[in-house]
Scaffold this motif. Sequence first.
Motif, short mmCIF file in Angstrom:
data_model
loop_
_atom_site.label_atom_id
_atom_site.label_comp_id
_atom_site.label_asym_id
_atom_site.label_seq_id
_atom_site.Cartn_x
_atom_site.Cartn_y
_atom_site.Cartn_z
N THR A 168 -21.00 89.01 6.86
CA THR A 168 -21.23 89.56 8.04
C THR A 168 -22.89 89.47 8.30
O THR A 168 -23.33 88.85 9.22
CB THR A 168 -20.56 90.78 8.53
OG1 THR A 168 -19.34 90.64 8.38
CG2 THR A 168 -21.16 91.15 9.98
N ILE A 224 -21.11 84.77 17.69
CA ILE A 224 -20.45 84.62 16.28
C ILE A 224 -19.13 85.42 16.32
O ILE A 224 -18.42 85.40 15.52
CB ILE A 224 -21.15 85.29 15.27
CG1 ILE A 224 -21.45 87.01 15.51
CG2 ILE A 224 -22.52 84.48 14.91
CD1 ILE A 224 -22.34 87.53 14.65
N GLU A 225 -18.64 85.77 17.58
CA GLU A 225 -17.49 86.20 17.87
C GLU A 225 -17.15 87.52 17.16
O GLU A 225 -15.98 87.74 16.59
CB GLU A 225 -16.15 85.20 17.64
CG GLU A 225 -16.42 83.77 18.34
CD GLU A 225 -15.32 82.96 17.91
OE1 GLU A 225 -14.38 83.15 17.08
OE2 GLU A 225 -15.03 81.93 18.76
N MET A 226 -18.11 88.31 17.30
CA MET A 226 -18.10 89.84 16.92
C MET A 226 -18.23 90.86 17.95
O MET A 226 -18.75 90.31 18.99
CB MET A 226 -18.81 89.91 15.51
CG MET A 226 -18.73 89.24 14.29
SD MET A 226 -19.63 89.57 12.97
CE MET A 226 -18.80 88.65 11.68
N HIS A 227 -18.10 92.18 17.75
CA HIS A 227 -18.41 92.97 18.76
C HIS A 227 -19.63 93.46 18.79
O HIS A 227 -20.46 93.38 17.28
CB HIS A 227 -17.27 94.36 18.41
CG HIS A 227 -17.28 95.31 19.51
ND1 HIS A 227 -18.51 96.37 19.58
CD2 HIS A 227 -16.52 95.34 20.64
CE1 HIS A 227 -18.09 96.96 20.87
NE2 HIS A 227 -16.92 96.23 21.16
N GLU A 228 -20.27 93.86 19.72
CA GLU A 228 -21.65 94.13 19.87
C GLU A 228 -22.21 95.41 18.83
O GLU A 228 -23.15 95.39 18.18
CB GLU A 228 -22.33 94.59 21.30
CG GLU A 228 -22.27 93.67 22.18
CD GLU A 228 -22.72 93.89 23.56
OE1 GLU A 228 -23.72 94.74 23.57
OE2 GLU A 228 -22.11 93.88 24.59
N ALA A 233 -23.43 88.71 19.31
CA ALA A 233 -22.20 89.06 19.33
C ALA A 233 -21.23 87.75 19.79
O ALA A 233 -20.36 87.48 19.09
CB ALA A 233 -22.04 90.21 20.01
N ASP A 234 -21.65 87.46 20.88
CA ASP A 234 -20.58 86.42 21.50
C ASP A 234 -20.65 85.15 20.70
O ASP A 234 -19.64 84.33 20.54
CB ASP A 234 -21.07 86.00 22.99
CG ASP A 234 -20.80 87.25 23.97
OD1 ASP A 234 -20.10 88.08 23.58
OD2 ASP A 234 -21.40 87.26 24.85
N LYS A 294 -25.70 91.30 22.78
CA LYS A 294 -24.34 90.45 23.15
C LYS A 294 -24.46 89.09 23.01
O LYS A 294 -23.41 88.49 22.65
CB LYS A 294 -24.28 90.80 24.43
CG LYS A 294 -22.87 90.52 25.14
CD LYS A 294 -22.53 90.94 26.69
CE LYS A 294 -21.58 90.37 27.37
NZ LYS A 294 -21.16 89.02 27.35
N LYS A 314 -24.03 85.68 8.38
CA LYS A 314 -23.74 85.27 9.55
C LYS A 314 -24.56 85.74 10.81
O LYS A 314 -24.91 84.84 11.51
CB LYS A 314 -22.10 85.53 9.91
CG LYS A 314 -21.57 84.72 10.88
CD LYS A 314 -19.89 84.86 10.94
CE LYS A 314 -19.16 83.78 11.82
NZ LYS A 314 -17.88 84.02 11.87
N GLU A 341 -27.46 83.30 12.92
CA GLU A 341 -27.46 83.12 14.13
C GLU A 341 -28.88 83.49 14.99
O GLU A 341 -29.20 82.89 15.69
CB GLU A 341 -26.16 83.87 14.88
CG GLU A 341 -26.09 83.71 16.52
CD GLU A 341 -25.87 82.37 16.90
OE1 GLU A 341 -26.18 82.11 18.03
OE2 GLU A 341 -25.29 81.78 16.12
#
Length: 434
Positions: free
Chosen positions: A287, A322-326, A319-320, A316, A290, A294
Amino acid sequence: SADRLSDNVTIETAEFTQRDLDVPADSIYGEENTGSGPLAPALGDQWRSALGGSSSGSANAVDLEEVTAAAVTLGDLVQEQVSFANFTPGERLVASELADWLDDTGYMRGECDDIADRLGTTPEVVEAVLRRCQAFDPAGIFARSLSECLALQCARRNRLDPAMQAMLDRLDLLARRDFVSLQKLCGVDQSDILDMVAEIRALDPKPGAAFSTGVADIVVPDVSVRAKPDGSWAVELNPDTLPRVLINQTYYSEVSKAANEKEREFLSECLQNASWLTRSLDQRARTILKVAAEIVKQQDAFLVHGVQHLRPINLKTVADAIEMHESTVSRVTSNKYMSTPRGVFELKYFFTAAIQATGDGDTHSSEAVRDRIRRMIDGETADGVLSDDAIVEALKASGIDIARRTIAKYRDAMNIPSSVQRRREKKALVAAGR
């Protein structure tokens, strides 16, 4: 192995899971164990390992030069000087009490009246001992205010004349760079005022800070970014920052052979927990990698051209992407550092507020705007000092829509004085021929 995140960023995993998160059993217990069982290491080997010596050598193999001596604290230095000073027993007791009231910067924070009451003596005795303690090293110690601290250092240099004392009594004017008022107050000309200011700047406002017991932490980057020959960026984890989790399969097998059913269930549960922890650390490392990759992708222009090209991004945005939560991105970037060709930065550094652009242009990073303000002020001359309004107009002309109060806020955060103070100081320097 390498995974390509985009055309310009490559993640270098380097098989960190097997190499850094798991260690073979024989690295825990060497082949030279001489205990009664296969898992009983020799006590002597453990001690030699802890001291940096070889398990196969003698205890004399320890290099004592590598053992770091305890740092001398401010309290140690003061107590040593109290011991050698020509104090009576009663005065030595007062001096030791005064030393207990020193803070980390060397200032005496106690009240002489309270100390006198506590020790059953008079405030005059405490004041007399305090004046003698103020002659201790480092110069300026045992002061009760900044003005007194600087005065003690000037006196040590034989520079505490009436003019200097007058300036030290009005440090508020010096902070405002009101040289005209100081010149009248001290009764000296401009050249003398500037020399006195230079002398004060050479003094130490916190003489005890060098002996602080706190140890500065060395920043070890968690992620490194390097340029590849094809112009892209390689993002790698630093294996030295990864936690080591040791799972000894040999120990589990040996103990399980002699265990009953209930004990085997307990051992199995422990092994599952250890395996879960290993997988969690593996996921955590991936993580971090990743998120860092980004950030590199978003801030490619910064890495190539510098802070002027730092993009305004937020949690955000990453997070958007890499498709993870903030919250996950926020947690991962806290207290994590990245080594780049432009230096080592905390990951949080790359998340900056957006300053609107004039017209339909792209937004600007607040950090980039601060850097531009700093450059503009650094290029000023005595006849061309920029007011905050002038800076606003200059930035708007370059496509940055910013309010005057924001300029003032950024300037204060960078410890840059107002245009009036800057103009007064620059003219004084020109008049002095500097």
